[in-house]
Design a protein around this motif. Structure first.
Motif, PDB file in Angstrom:
ATOM      1  N   LEU A  45      -6.298  -1.683 -10.337  1.00 51.86           N
ATOM      2  CA  LEU A  45      -5.683  -0.433  -9.904  1.00 51.86           C
ATOM      3  C   LEU A  45      -5.158  -0.476  -8.470  1.00 51.86           C
ATOM      4  O   LEU A  45      -4.072   0.039  -8.184  1.00 51.86           O
ATOM      5  CB  LEU A  45      -6.678   0.717 -10.063  1.00 51.86           C
ATOM      6  N   LEU A  46      -5.907  -1.073  -7.553  1.00 55.84           N
ATOM      7  CA  LEU A  46      -5.446  -1.154  -6.171  1.00 55.84           C
ATOM      8  C   LEU A  46      -4.186  -2.009  -6.059  1.00 55.84           C
ATOM      9  O   LEU A  46      -3.257  -1.671  -5.315  1.00 55.84           O
ATOM     10  CB  LEU A  46      -6.549  -1.729  -5.274  1.00 55.84           C
ATOM     11  N   ALA A  47      -4.156  -3.127  -6.787  1.00 49.82           N
ATOM     12  CA  ALA A  47      -2.982  -3.999  -6.735  1.00 49.82           C
ATOM     13  C   ALA A  47      -1.738  -3.271  -7.232  1.00 49.82           C
ATOM     14  O   ALA A  47      -0.660  -3.361  -6.632  1.00 49.82           O
ATOM     15  CB  ALA A  47      -3.233  -5.255  -7.569  1.00 49.82           C
ATOM     16  N   LEU A  48      -1.872  -2.539  -8.335  1.00 50.05           N
ATOM     17  CA  LEU A  48      -0.727  -1.803  -8.873  1.00 50.05           C
ATOM     18  C   LEU A  48      -0.293  -0.690  -7.914  1.00 50.05           C
ATOM     19  O   LEU A  48       0.904  -0.468  -7.711  1.00 50.05           O
ATOM     20  CB  LEU A  48      -1.083  -1.213 -10.236  1.00 50.05           C
ATOM     21  N   HIS A  49      -1.262   0.009  -7.331  1.00 47.03           N
ATOM     22  CA  HIS A  49      -0.917   1.097  -6.413  1.00 47.03           C
ATOM     23  C   HIS A  49      -0.254   0.552  -5.151  1.00 47.03           C
ATOM     24  O   HIS A  49       0.753   1.112  -4.673  1.00 47.03           O
ATOM     25  CB  HIS A  49      -2.185   1.873  -6.055  1.00 47.03           C
ATOM     26  N   PRO A 113      -4.954   7.804  -5.817  1.00 45.34           N
ATOM     27  CA  PRO A 113      -3.598   7.626  -6.352  1.00 45.34           C
ATOM     28  C   PRO A 113      -2.549   8.545  -5.734  1.00 45.34           C
ATOM     29  O   PRO A 113      -1.342   8.321  -5.933  1.00 45.34           O
ATOM     30  CB  PRO A 113      -3.766   7.932  -7.844  1.00 45.34           C
ATOM     31  N   PHE A 114      -2.982   9.543  -4.961  1.00 42.12           N
ATOM     32  CA  PHE A 114      -2.031  10.452  -4.333  1.00 42.12           C
ATOM     33  C   PHE A 114      -1.637   9.989  -2.922  1.00 42.12           C
ATOM     34  O   PHE A 114      -0.837  10.651  -2.258  1.00 42.12           O
ATOM     35  CB  PHE A 114      -2.611  11.868  -4.276  1.00 42.12           C
ATOM     36  N   GLN A 120      -3.530   5.602   4.727  1.00 40.52           N
ATOM     37  CA  GLN A 120      -4.241   6.672   4.029  1.00 40.52           C
ATOM     38  C   GLN A 120      -5.264   6.107   3.042  1.00 40.52           C
ATOM     39  O   GLN A 120      -6.313   6.701   2.800  1.00 40.52           O
ATOM     40  CB  GLN A 120      -3.247   7.554   3.275  1.00 40.52           C
ATOM     41  N   LEU A 121      -4.929   4.966   2.477  1.00 38.60           N
ATOM     42  CA  LEU A 121      -5.794   4.357   1.462  1.00 38.60           C
ATOM     43  C   LEU A 121      -7.050   3.743   2.069  1.00 38.60           C
ATOM     44  O   LEU A 121      -8.120   3.752   1.450  1.00 38.60           O
ATOM     45  CB  LEU A 121      -4.985   3.288   0.711  1.00 38.60           C
ATOM     46  N   VAL A 122      -6.937   3.216   3.291  1.00 33.91           N
ATOM     47  CA  VAL A 122      -8.067   2.514   3.917  1.00 33.91           C
ATOM     48  C   VAL A 122      -9.316   3.389   4.034  1.00 33.91           C
ATOM     49  O   VAL A 122     -10.400   2.995   3.577  1.00 33.91           O
ATOM     50  CB  VAL A 122      -7.656   1.941   5.288  1.00 33.91           C
ATOM     51  N   PRO A 123      -9.253   4.591   4.626  1.00 30.97           N
ATOM     52  CA  PRO A 123     -10.486   5.389   4.741  1.00 30.97           C
ATOM     53  C   PRO A 123     -11.047   5.836   3.398  1.00 30.97           C
ATOM     54  O   PRO A 123     -12.267   5.954   3.242  1.00 30.97           O
ATOM     55  CB  PRO A 123     -10.059   6.592   5.598  1.00 30.97           C
TER      56      PRO A 123
END
Length: 431
Positions: A45-49, A113-114, A120-123
């Motif tokens: 999921l992280l790779a796709l996002h 996913p938003f 923003q994803l790191v925290p």
């Protein structure tokens, strides 16, 4: 009825009280929930996002996000263990943190996913890691508190099986979940939370009269350290877990490996990763349960560690030179057997060499550092290694860590020799 030999030791512990079948189900479900929450994003999921958010810098961004998340897990593991050991509530000292950790992780997963920027994803990913660290610190302590020593291999094998099933279930959910990518993240979060709730309901804890360990600044700093000279067996067990887990961290880049070497499209990726996961879990399931029972029967653990380390190196060499998917499937199968064998004895070894069973969560949390450290170091180092020699260099280098783990495992004391006078003496209490 639970087996008397299993019930009696548990009743002597402050956190005891769960019948063995319920306990096995509870710890398996808790580990299953953690692996769904952590591994499904890492493997897919992280790779796709990030492929959508970061575009051409997805691989580098992936290393940054997962590296910082693993760093949080490293720094928080001993503290989480110390806090869990000190907790005294009417619901016990382990169950509250298992439940709270799962709730917090689920909330962060739903929001991920938003995000539209890497920063923003790191925290949020760090929050997932922190929450799961508290859940795992509490759950792993149950093995030391409520399981008789002669059954730890079997229980560790079951926990390893649950850990292997988690990613497969997560990938399957990702393949069929409705509502696009946001729906996929939500389904994974709800599945992790639901299984944790069932786990907590199965558990029973009796608090007992054990005093609270101190929780001042000095105690928290001490949580990150143990004296290798006083606890050599603990030290070698820590090093074995770290080195062999470095080899297993190769799976972190499996998605990018498929996309870049075999030109796998994003439409094909979910099905391919799911098939590879199914192959992995099949091999893990057989080897994990078989090795756990065999280890308890033979009262030997070092040969299984050596076997798993060598197999991990063989699997990575196969992957390093793979130009055809047949070699990838072969390498994944071999790696599955290696992981199943290692998971069946590793946790049993860690529990066996604990310096102080009364502070099991703190000490097992240090082993969780050995588990999390490769997840930080490998993604941070991978971009530079990939730039120098591609996936051939990355997988070959990680294979060397597996072999180093075999060498470190040769220095472990075998079952029953933990307190033999000499270099393997394990003191009961720390200063």
């Amino acid at each position: 009825m639970a087996t008397p030999s299993l019930v009696t030791p548990a009743e002597k512990q402050p956190g005891g009280g769960t019948r063995m079948r319920r306990l096995a189900g509870a710890v398996m479900l808790s580990e299953f929930a953690c692996t769904i929450a952590l591994t499904t994003p890492v493997q897919l999921l992280l790779a796709l996002h990030l492929d959508a958010v970061a575009d051409t810098g997805a691989a580098t961004a992936f290393g940054i996000v997962t590296g910082f998340g693993a760093l949080v897990a490293i720094l928080s593991s001993p503290v989480a263990g110390r806090i869990s050991d000190r907790t005294r509530t009417r619901f016990g000292r382990r169950r509250p943190w298992m439940l709270l950790g799962s709730v917090a992780a689920a909330l962060a997963l739903v929001v991920i996913p938003f995000t539209t920027e890497v920063w923003q994803l790191v925290p949020l990913w760090c929050g997932v890691q922190l929450a799961c660290t508290f859940q795992r610190a509490a759950g792993s302590a149950l093995l030391a508190e409520q399981v008789a020593e002669e059954r730890t291999g079997r229980m560790a094998g079951l926990i390893g099986l649950a850990a292997a099933c988690g990613p497969l279930a997560g990938l399957a959910l990702a393949d069929v979940a409705p509502g696009g990518r946001a729906g996929t993240w939500a389904v994974v979060a709800l599945c992790a939370l639901g299984t944790t709730v069932v786990s907590v309901l199965l558990l029973r804890e009796r608090l007992g009269d054990a005093p609270r360990p101190p929780l001042d600044l000095r105690a928290l700093v001490a949580s990150f350290w143990f004296d290798p000279r006083r606890h050599p067996a603990f030290t070698w067990a820590w090093l074995v877990r770290f080195l062999i887990t470095c080899a297993y961290a190769s799976s972190t880049y499996s998605t990018f490996f498929l996309m870049e070497r075999f030109d796998t499209t994003t439409e094909e990726l979910s099905g391919t990763v799911l098939l590879l996961g199914l192959l992995t879990i099949s091999c893990v399931a057989v080897s994990c349960v078989a090795a756990g029972h065999l280890s308890d029967a033979l009262r030997r653990q070092k040969p299984f560690i050596a076997f798993s380390g060598v197999l991990a190196a063989v699997a990575l060499v196969l992957m390093a030179g793979a130009q055809d998917m047949a070699f990838v499937y072969g390498g994944v199968a071999v790696m599955g057997v290696s992981m199943g064998t290692f998971l069946s004895v590793d946790l049993a070894v860690c529990v066996r060499v604990l310096p102080d069973k009364d502070e099991s969560a703190r000490d097992l949390a240090l082993f969780n550092v050995a588990n999390a450290l490769p997840d930080s170091l490998v993604p941070l180092a991978a971009p530079a290694v990939l730039a120098l020699g591609g996936y051939t260099a990355l997988f070959t280098g990680l294979a060397a860590f597996g072999l180093l783990g075999v060498l470190a495992g040769s220095r472990l004391p075998e079952v029953g020799h933990e307190t033999r006078p000499g270099r393997w003496t394990v003191p009961v209490h720390r200063t």
